[in-house]
Design a protein around this motif. Structure first.
Motif, PDB file in Angstrom:
ATOM      1  N   ALA A   1      20.546  36.947  30.038  1.00 36.78           N
ATOM      2  CA  ALA A   1      21.367  35.791  30.430  1.00 36.78           C
ATOM      3  C   ALA A   1      22.721  35.833  29.721  1.00 36.78           C
ATOM      4  O   ALA A   1      23.759  35.546  30.331  1.00 36.78           O
ATOM      5  N   ARG A   2      22.708  36.198  28.427  1.00 37.96           N
ATOM      6  CA  ARG A   2      23.978  36.307  27.704  1.00 37.96           C
ATOM      7  C   ARG A   2      24.842  37.418  28.286  1.00 37.96           C
ATOM      8  O   ARG A   2      26.061  37.271  28.425  1.00 37.96           O
ATOM      9  N   ASN A   3      24.224  38.537  28.620  1.00 37.07           N
ATOM     10  CA  ASN A   3      24.977  39.642  29.220  1.00 37.07           C
ATOM     11  C   ASN A   3      25.607  39.245  30.555  1.00 37.07           C
ATOM     12  O   ASN A   3      26.743  39.598  30.850  1.00 37.07           O
ATOM     13  N   ALA A   4      24.835  38.512  31.356  1.00 38.80           N
ATOM     14  CA  ALA A   4      25.345  38.085  32.656  1.00 38.80           C
ATOM     15  C   ALA A   4      26.527  37.137  32.491  1.00 38.80           C
ATOM     16  O   ALA A   4      27.527  37.239  33.216  1.00 38.80           O
ATOM     17  N   ALA A   5      26.426  36.213  31.535  1.00 43.07           N
ATOM     18  CA  ALA A   5      27.529  35.283  31.299  1.00 43.07           C
ATOM     19  C   ALA A   5      28.771  36.011  30.798  1.00 43.07           C
ATOM     20  O   ALA A   5      29.898  35.724  31.235  1.00 43.07           O
ATOM     21  N   GLU A   6      28.569  36.955  29.892  1.00 37.49           N
ATOM     22  CA  GLU A   6      29.709  37.712  29.384  1.00 37.49           C
ATOM     23  C   GLU A   6      30.331  38.574  30.486  1.00 37.49           C
ATOM     24  O   GLU A   6      31.554  38.723  30.559  1.00 37.49           O
ATOM     25  N   ALA A   7      29.478  39.159  31.349  1.00 37.60           N
ATOM     26  CA  ALA A   7      29.991  39.978  32.452  1.00 37.60           C
ATOM     27  C   ALA A   7      30.833  39.130  33.400  1.00 37.60           C
ATOM     28  O   ALA A   7      31.891  39.581  33.873  1.00 37.60           O
ATOM     29  N   ARG A   8      30.405  37.909  33.678  1.00 37.41           N
ATOM     30  CA  ARG A   8      31.186  37.027  34.555  1.00 37.41           C
ATOM     31  C   ARG A   8      32.532  36.685  33.925  1.00 37.41           C
ATOM     32  O   ARG A   8      33.563  36.654  34.604  1.00 37.41           O
ATOM     33  N   GLN A   9      32.527  36.436  32.615  1.00 35.08           N
ATOM     34  CA  GLN A   9      33.776  36.123  31.935  1.00 35.08           C
ATOM     35  C   GLN A   9      34.727  37.316  31.957  1.00 35.08           C
ATOM     36  O   GLN A   9      35.926  37.182  32.252  1.00 35.08           O
ATOM     37  N   ARG A  10      34.184  38.494  31.659  1.00 37.57           N
ATOM     38  CA  ARG A  10      35.020  39.702  31.678  1.00 37.57           C
ATOM     39  C   ARG A  10      35.551  39.969  33.087  1.00 37.57           C
ATOM     40  O   ARG A  10      36.701  40.396  33.249  1.00 37.57           O
ATOM     41  N   ALA A  11      34.717  39.738  34.085  1.00 38.40           N
ATOM     42  CA  ALA A  11      35.152  39.974  35.471  1.00 38.40           C
ATOM     43  C   ALA A  11      36.313  39.055  35.836  1.00 38.40           C
ATOM     44  O   ALA A  11      37.268  39.476  36.497  1.00 38.40           O
ATOM     45  N   GLY A  12      36.246  37.792  35.403  1.00 41.90           N
ATOM     46  CA  GLY A  12      37.333  36.870  35.688  1.00 41.90           C
ATOM     47  C   GLY A  12      38.637  37.298  35.037  1.00 41.90           C
ATOM     48  O   GLY A  12      39.707  37.262  35.665  1.00 41.90           O
ATOM     49  N   LEU A  13      38.555  37.735  33.780  1.00 39.32           N
ATOM     50  CA  LEU A  13      39.756  38.165  33.066  1.00 39.32           C
ATOM     51  C   LEU A  13      40.324  39.458  33.658  1.00 39.32           C
ATOM     52  O   LEU A  13      41.536  39.574  33.880  1.00 39.32           O
ATOM     53  N   ALA A  14      39.443  40.432  33.906  1.00 41.70           N
ATOM     54  CA  ALA A  14      39.898  41.701  34.469  1.00 41.70           C
ATOM     55  C   ALA A  14      40.429  41.513  35.888  1.00 41.70           C
ATOM     56  O   ALA A  14      41.374  42.192  36.309  1.00 41.70           O
ATOM     57  N   GLY A  15      39.828  40.591  36.630  1.00 38.84           N
ATOM     58  CA  GLY A  15      40.314  40.308  37.973  1.00 38.84           C
ATOM     59  C   GLY A  15      41.709  39.693  37.949  1.00 38.84           C
ATOM     60  O   GLY A  15      42.562  40.041  38.773  1.00 38.84           O
ATOM     61  N   ALA A  16      41.952  38.786  36.996  1.00 44.38           N
ATOM     62  CA  ALA A  16      43.285  38.192  36.867  1.00 44.38           C
ATOM     63  C   ALA A  16      44.319  39.255  36.521  1.00 44.38           C
ATOM     64  O   ALA A  16      45.445  39.242  37.029  1.00 44.38           O
ATOM     65  N   ARG A  17      43.935  40.189  35.654  1.00 43.53           N
ATOM     66  CA  ARG A  17      44.841  41.279  35.290  1.00 43.53           C
ATOM     67  C   ARG A  17      45.157  42.153  36.511  1.00 43.53           C
ATOM     68  O   ARG A  17      46.313  42.556  36.725  1.00 43.53           O
ATOM     69  N   ALA A  18      44.151  42.431  37.308  1.00 42.37           N
ATOM     70  CA  ALA A  18      44.357  43.246  38.506  1.00 42.37           C
ATOM     71  C   ALA A  18      45.254  42.538  39.515  1.00 42.37           C
ATOM     72  O   ALA A  18      46.127  43.158  40.135  1.00 42.37           O
ATOM     73  N   LEU A  19      45.056  41.234  39.687  1.00 41.35           N
ATOM     74  CA  LEU A  19      45.889  40.480  40.620  1.00 41.35           C
ATOM     75  C   LEU A  19      47.350  40.485  40.188  1.00 41.35           C
ATOM     76  O   LEU A  19      48.256  40.548  41.023  1.00 41.35           O
ATOM     77  N   GLU A  20      47.588  40.426  38.890  1.00 42.33           N
ATOM     78  CA  GLU A  20      48.962  40.471  38.394  1.00 42.33           C
ATOM     79  C   GLU A  20      49.598  41.824  38.692  1.00 42.33           C
ATOM     80  O   GLU A  20      50.770  41.903  39.100  1.00 42.33           O
ATOM     81  N   ALA A  21      48.834  42.891  38.491  1.00 42.77           N
ATOM     82  CA  ALA A  21      49.355  44.235  38.792  1.00 42.77           C
ATOM     83  C   ALA A  21      49.636  44.385  40.283  1.00 42.77           C
ATOM     84  O   ALA A  21      50.646  44.980  40.688  1.00 42.77           O
ATOM     85  N   LEU A  22      48.767  43.846  41.129  1.00 39.05           N
ATOM     86  CA  LEU A  22      48.976  43.931  42.577  1.00 39.05           C
ATOM     87  C   LEU A  22      50.195  43.123  43.016  1.00 39.05           C
ATOM     88  O   LEU A  22      50.956  43.552  43.888  1.00 39.05           O
ATOM     89  N   SER A  23      50.392  41.968  42.384  1.00 41.77           N
ATOM     90  CA  SER A  23      51.563  41.165  42.716  1.00 41.77           C
ATOM     91  C   SER A  23      52.848  41.913  42.363  1.00 41.77           C
ATOM     92  O   SER A  23      53.836  41.859  43.105  1.00 41.77           O
TER      93      SER A  23
END
Length: 219
Positions: free
Chosen positions: A115-137
């Motif tokens: 459960a902790r791993n899943a929560a951390e993975a979701r948090q990392r995915a949100g941060l990495a996704g925001a970084r990717a969106l900035e690069a795409l913009s």
């Protein structure tokens, strides 16, 4: 400034301009693919070892708007770039099996860890996704300005940028960001050019020769 949704989508440009537009959009497509490949690799690395490579890639496609026609190319490019020796290496005793699952407290501990791993993975995915969106913009901003340059004498900046955004089918939130940033860049360029044109010509002072100065002093 007119909202993006109200800017008309002009077509019917001359043949020579149409060809230059085709080249500009081909370059934009390639740039977008390369950005997705690079950011997807960073995304997968950010989620390791919490999830598998395949799970991380699926998460990337959920977090970042990748066109369906582009996904297979992006996936292939990511697989070529990944270090699977490192990513596939076993990580400690994170997933015990067999009789060890029946040890007192082990099953509860494993459940909590997952459960902790899943929560951390979701948090990392949100941060990495925001970084990717900035690069795409940033990629879209550069390519949109290229299209604006091609259409400079045939359409207003707003029309040219709307042409790019609608042709590349950007999602609404990203479209507005790219439109605003690109229009600001065009404004900086045009206002600087107008300021340069408005400057008065340099006033040239007459040069008084040495003999002339001597005669003026003697008189």
């Amino acid at each position: 400034m007119a909202p993006l949704r109200t800017v008309r989508f002009r077509t019917g440009f001359p043949a020579e301009v149409q060809r230059r537009l085709q080249v500009a959009y081909a370059a934009a497509w390639e740039a977008q693919v390369e950005t997705h490949k690079a950011e997807a690799v960073r995304f997968v690395d950010s989620l390791a070892p919490l999830v598998t490579v395949d799970q991380a890639l699926e998460s990337y496609f959920r977090e970042v708007p990748v066109p369906m026609a582009m996904r297979d190319v992006v996936r292939a490019g990511v697989f070529v770039r990944l270090d699977f020796v490192r990513l596939d290496a076993p990580v400690g005793d994170a997933h015990p099996d067999g009789w060890r699952l029946l040890w007192p407290g082990r099953l509860i501990g494993i459940t909590r860890q997952l459960a902790r791993n899943a929560a951390e993975a979701r948090q990392r995915a949100g941060l990495a996704g925001a970084r990717a969106l900035e690069a795409l913009s940033a990629t879209h901003l550069h390519q949109a300005l290229e299209v604006e340059r091609v259409l400079r004498t045939h359409a207003s900046p707003e029309e040219a940028l709307a042409h790019y955004i609608r042709t590349m089918d950007l999602p609404p939130h990203q479209a507005q960001i790219v439109f605003q940033q690109a229009l600001a860049a065009v404004a900086e360029r045009e206002l600087a050019e107008q300021a340069t044109e408005a400057q008065p010509d340099e006033v040239l002072m007459p040069v008084v020769g040495r003999d002339r100065l001597i005669r003026l002093w003697a008189s």
